[in-house]
Design an enzyme around this catalytic site. Structure first.
Site, short mmCIF file in Angstrom:
data_model
loop_
_atom_site.label_atom_id
_atom_site.label_comp_id
_atom_site.label_asym_id
_atom_site.label_seq_id
_atom_site.Cartn_x
_atom_site.Cartn_y
_atom_site.Cartn_z
N HIS A 54 -6.80 -37.56 28.01
CA HIS A 54 -8.04 -37.98 28.69
C HIS A 54 -8.59 -39.26 28.05
O HIS A 54 -9.03 -40.17 28.75
CB HIS A 54 -9.12 -36.90 28.56
CG HIS A 54 -8.82 -35.61 29.24
ND1 HIS A 54 -8.62 -34.43 28.55
CD2 HIS A 54 -8.72 -35.27 30.55
CE1 HIS A 54 -8.41 -33.44 29.40
NE2 HIS A 54 -8.46 -33.93 30.63
N GLN A 91 -0.90 -39.66 35.56
CA GLN A 91 0.36 -39.35 36.25
C GLN A 91 0.79 -37.91 36.01
O GLN A 91 1.56 -37.33 36.76
CB GLN A 91 1.46 -40.30 35.76
CG GLN A 91 2.72 -40.21 36.63
CD GLN A 91 3.99 -40.64 35.92
OE1 GLN A 91 4.02 -41.72 35.34
NE2 GLN A 91 5.01 -39.80 35.96
N LEU A 147 -11.41 -32.02 26.41
CA LEU A 147 -10.75 -33.33 26.36
C LEU A 147 -9.73 -33.43 25.23
O LEU A 147 -9.94 -32.91 24.14
CB LEU A 147 -11.79 -34.44 26.22
CG LEU A 147 -12.85 -34.51 27.32
CD1 LEU A 147 -13.79 -35.70 27.07
CD2 LEU A 147 -12.22 -34.62 28.70
N HIS A 148 -8.62 -34.11 25.53
CA HIS A 148 -7.58 -34.36 24.53
C HIS A 148 -7.25 -35.85 24.58
O HIS A 148 -7.83 -36.61 25.38
CB HIS A 148 -6.34 -33.49 24.82
CG HIS A 148 -5.88 -33.53 26.24
ND1 HIS A 148 -5.35 -34.64 26.82
CD2 HIS A 148 -5.92 -32.57 27.22
CE1 HIS A 148 -5.04 -34.38 28.07
NE2 HIS A 148 -5.39 -33.14 28.36
N ASP A 172 -0.67 -35.38 36.69
CA ASP A 172 -0.91 -34.66 37.93
C ASP A 172 -0.44 -35.53 39.10
O ASP A 172 -1.25 -36.06 39.86
CB ASP A 172 -2.40 -34.32 38.04
CG ASP A 172 -2.84 -33.39 36.91
OD1 ASP A 172 -2.65 -32.18 37.04
OD2 ASP A 172 -3.34 -33.89 35.88
N MET A 231 0.36 -33.49 27.05
CA MET A 231 -0.95 -32.98 26.65
C MET A 231 -1.65 -32.37 27.85
O MET A 231 -1.57 -32.91 28.96
CB MET A 231 -1.79 -34.11 26.08
CG MET A 231 -1.27 -34.55 24.74
SD MET A 231 -2.32 -35.81 24.05
CE MET A 231 -1.41 -36.14 22.55
N SER A 232 -2.31 -31.24 27.62
CA SER A 232 -3.02 -30.57 28.70
C SER A 232 -4.08 -29.68 28.09
O SER A 232 -3.87 -29.09 27.02
CB SER A 232 -2.03 -29.72 29.51
OG SER A 232 -2.73 -28.76 30.28
P1 AMP Z 1 -8.25 -32.57 34.03
O1 AMP Z 1 -9.35 -32.50 33.03
O2 AMP Z 1 -7.08 -31.71 33.71
O3 AMP Z 1 -8.75 -32.39 35.44
O4 AMP Z 1 -7.69 -34.06 33.95
C1 AMP Z 1 -8.52 -35.17 34.13
C2 AMP Z 1 -7.66 -36.40 34.27
O5 AMP Z 1 -6.89 -36.58 33.09
C3 AMP Z 1 -6.66 -36.29 35.43
O6 AMP Z 1 -6.57 -37.55 36.08
C4 AMP Z 1 -5.37 -35.94 34.72
O7 AMP Z 1 -4.22 -36.33 35.42
C5 AMP Z 1 -5.53 -36.73 33.43
N1 AMP Z 1 -4.65 -36.19 32.38
C6 AMP Z 1 -4.48 -34.87 32.07
N2 AMP Z 1 -3.54 -34.75 31.10
C7 AMP Z 1 -3.12 -36.01 30.80
C8 AMP Z 1 -2.17 -36.55 29.88
N3 AMP Z 1 -1.45 -35.77 29.09
N4 AMP Z 1 -2.00 -37.89 29.85
C9 AMP Z 1 -2.71 -38.71 30.68
N5 AMP Z 1 -3.63 -38.25 31.56
C10 AMP Z 1 -3.84 -36.93 31.63
#
Ligand code: AMP
Length: 282
Positions: free
Chosen positions: A37, A150, A33-34, A152, A188-189
């Site tokens: 999230h 958004q 998580l960042h 994704d 962020m990712s």
């Molecule tokens: P993930 O853990 O990558 O599957 O992401 C979980 C949720 O967090 C998804 O709905 C993503 O679109 C969202 N998310 C990922 N990166 C960001 C970001 N930088 N800003 C906002 N939401 C994000």
């Protein structure tokens, strides 16, 4: 925050908590998580009375097994962050809990053209995997509101379609939240953790070319602008899957812009082993 690992336990907990007027908000994640999230958790808490976050690294959505193996895992810090954010429930299911019968004979979802374009085209099977896990999570959690990023963009459209297929459009309110960025603009990712310092500095170029498209787009032929953006990324050593400018409604590629249609620019590109995606509405 309570940590719950099984569907039965979660059901009991929600039932115990639920009072009339309870609004159950859900943020599904794959962990690592960042702040992006956490911004979803914050919005979820504001708009719900009970907040649930799930962490599950879903094997069926990784078209590249190496990407799955190398997906970052930081559970201890994730728990601390969720506690600090005031999340009520962390749902941490096992693979068996999500896929009790495995996934060999898993059903297929009719996602129409969304499955053949952009992420669908470059990551075959990815969105089927996303639908498998999200359908299961929605059945287990039964939220009133679902908070997605958004970041994704296409995934948000796929999940909206899935909810339609499940016949739950009236029951689940899908909220798409803005992309959180580092101070230099990099989206962020969790995958950013896999970049070394030099790659991390270069990665910002993806958001810069998106801004360039946003600033320079004019009605008429926009294909040159897209190729320039792809060229700039390739010159800096990115392996570009796509630079796309598409209709915000259905992601149909736009080459000639009438100046009115609402657009989104989307990029997917590799820096060495790490695949990054980002988008901006124009
Ligand atoms: P993930 O853990 O990558 O599957 O992401 C979980 C949720 O967090 C998804 O709905 C993503 O679109 C969202 N998310 C990922 N990166 C960001 C970001 N930088 N800003 C906002 N939401 C994000």
């Amino acid at each position: 925050m309570v940590i719950i690992k099984s569907q039965t336990e979660l059901g009991k907990w929600i039932e115990r908590q639920s009072k009339t007027g309870e609004i159950l908000g859900f943020v599904p994640t794959m962990g690592a998580l960042h702040a992006g999230h956490i911004s979803l958790i914050d919005t979820c808490r504001k708009e719900s009375t009970l907040s649930i976050c799930s962490i599950f690294v879903n094997p069926t959505q990784f078209n590249d097994p190496k990407d799955f193996e190398k997906y970052p895992s930081t559970l201890e810090t994730d728990i601390d962050r969720l506690e600090a954010a005031g999340c009520d429930i962390l749902f941490l299911p096992s693979i068996k809990e999500i896929y009790p019968d495995g996934w060999e004979k898993a059903k297929r979802f009719d996602l129409g053209n969304l499955e053949n374009i952009l992420e669908g085209k470059f990551r075959p099977g990815h969105f089927q995997g996303v639908c498998l896990v999200v359908e299961r999570l929605l059945q287990i959690v039964a939220p009133d509101k679902l908070f997605l990023g958004q970041k994704d963009y296409q995934q948000c459209m796929v999940i909206a379609r899935l909810i339609e297929i499940m016949g739950k459009k009236e029951e689940i309110d899908v909220r798409v939240c803005p992309t959180l960025r580092e101070s230099d603009g990099l989206a962020m990712s969790s995958r950013n953790m896999r970049l070394n310092a030099e790659e991390r500095n270069r990665a910002v170029l993806i958001s810069r070319v998106l801004k360039m498209i946003r600033d320079q787009i004019k009605p008429g032929d926009i294909s040159g602008l897209k190729s320039t953006a792809a060229f700039i990324l390739a010159e800096e050593g990115f392996r570009v899957d796509y630079v796309s400018v598409a209709s915000r409604e259905d992601l149909r590629e736009v080459d000639i812009w009438d100046g009115n249609e609402k657009l989104v620019a989307l990029v997917a590109a590799f820096l060495n082993e790490v695949r990054l995606i980002d988008n901006m509405t124009l």
